[in-house]
Enzyme design. Structure first.
Site, PDB file in Angstrom:
ATOM      1  N   HIS A  88       0.804  -1.227   0.000  1.00 46.87           N
ATOM      2  CA  HIS A  88       0.000   0.000   0.000  1.00 46.87           C
ATOM      3  C   HIS A  88       0.838   1.280   0.000  1.00 46.87           C
ATOM      4  O   HIS A  88       0.301   2.394   0.005  1.00 46.87           O
ATOM      5  CB  HIS A  88      -0.937  -0.025   1.223  1.00 46.87           C
ATOM      6  CG  HIS A  88      -2.107   0.897   1.135  1.00 46.87           C
ATOM      7  ND1 HIS A  88      -2.306   1.930   2.019  1.00 46.87           N
ATOM      8  CD2 HIS A  88      -3.133   0.965   0.249  1.00 46.87           C
ATOM      9  CE1 HIS A  88      -3.417   2.575   1.690  1.00 46.87           C
ATOM     10  NE2 HIS A  88      -3.941   2.011   0.632  1.00 46.87           N
ATOM     11  N   LYS A  90       3.038   4.425  -1.299  1.00 47.02           N
ATOM     12  CA  LYS A  90       2.979   5.260  -2.508  1.00 47.02           C
ATOM     13  C   LYS A  90       4.139   6.238  -2.393  1.00 47.02           C
ATOM     14  O   LYS A  90       3.945   7.392  -2.000  1.00 47.02           O
ATOM     15  CB  LYS A  90       1.693   6.088  -2.601  1.00 47.02           C
ATOM     16  CG  LYS A  90       0.409   5.495  -2.152  1.00 47.02           C
ATOM     17  CD  LYS A  90      -0.041   5.832  -0.790  1.00 47.02           C
ATOM     18  CE  LYS A  90      -1.458   5.332  -0.524  1.00 47.02           C
ATOM     19  NZ  LYS A  90      -1.785   4.020  -1.053  1.00 47.02           N
ATOM     20  N   ASP A  95      17.306   9.473  -7.049  1.00 46.81           N
ATOM     21  CA  ASP A  95      18.761   9.509  -6.821  1.00 46.81           C
ATOM     22  C   ASP A  95      19.143   9.214  -5.372  1.00 46.81           C
ATOM     23  O   ASP A  95      20.136   9.769  -4.866  1.00 46.81           O
ATOM     24  CB  ASP A  95      19.326  10.877  -7.245  1.00 46.81           C
ATOM     25  CG  ASP A  95      19.319  11.052  -8.756  1.00 46.81           C
ATOM     26  OD1 ASP A  95      19.250  10.035  -9.488  1.00 46.81           O
ATOM     27  OD2 ASP A  95      19.354  12.210  -9.213  1.00 46.81           O
TER      28      ASP A  95
END
Lengths: 149, 149
Positions: A88, A90, A95
């Site tokens: 779940h 996100k 870099d």
């Protein structure tokens, strides 16, 4: 092209600009990914030679509008969970120094219709915690470890 | 009680301890709220005299297992959106100084089964951005502004 990169000073265009600042690596850990503009930005980075790794949720990657197949087709490495619970997260790490995380799923519905938040954090303590979580998941979801029985 | 406050050093018990550190206010902006232990902690704060305000999503507040009705019944102020898009935030602000935010919906499913993240941030720049968003939503979802036609 049906999905030009967004311009102007919208939240989406600012997110895309952060992503396009990647020079070496982009690590993506995304529950759901259906936004074509964001997929286009990721493909562009891949073509530039940035190392893109993507972890996603097995149950959501096959949904209508998902961009995962398109990204795989373009040669981007994708790994997914094999559990009933959701992957779940996100978040994105640019870099290994800039963390982009929040409530926002990378879907058109979320971007156009929802109330959402996205944090951009460069504090090494936070970036490292998420980078470590990414590496754990990347290893755990290695296809060599899949079991099919 | 069927839902004792969690003990030990789990992620849930650490989250509850952060919440219970509130002395004056707790502002909650939660897409989905079905976890009984977290609801119990919020009720405890309300009984202690901490000012609790809760904003949630209209479409999710009525789902099976939602704790919103119980919290309203206990006298806690709740406001919700009246849009088709989701109020998808999942954050809490303790005493206007500590921000708790991430991918975690306050549901038993998320806590027990999902891969999730929760950030705890006391940097005033981040706290203020979320506090401002909370106040905007709190006013926007004021029932005095509801339209029913």
């Amino acid at each position: 092209c049906p999905c030009p990169l967004p311009s102007g000073d919208t939240a989406l265009s600012r997110l895309v600009r952060r992503l396009l600042s990647a020079r070496r690596s982009l690590d993506l850990c995304l529950f759901s990914f259906s936004c074509p503009q964001l997929a286009r930005a990721v493909q562009l980075l891949h073509r530039r030679g940035v190392r893109v790794r993507l972890v996603t949720d097995a149950q959501y990657m096959g949904l209508h509008g998902s961009q995962i197949g398109r990204l795989r087709h373009a040669g981007i490495q994708v790994r997914h969970d094999q559990h009933s619970g959701y992957m779940h997260h996100k978040f994105a790490i640019v870099d290994r120094r800039m963390l982009i995380t929040g409530s926002l799923n990378w879907t058109t519905q979320a971007i156009q219709s929802n109330r959402e938040n996205v944090l951009v954090v460069e504090d090494a303590v936070y970036v490292k915690a998420f980078q470590d979580e990414f590496e754990r998941i990347w290893e755990e979801y290695n296809p060599a470890n899949y079991s099919f029985f």
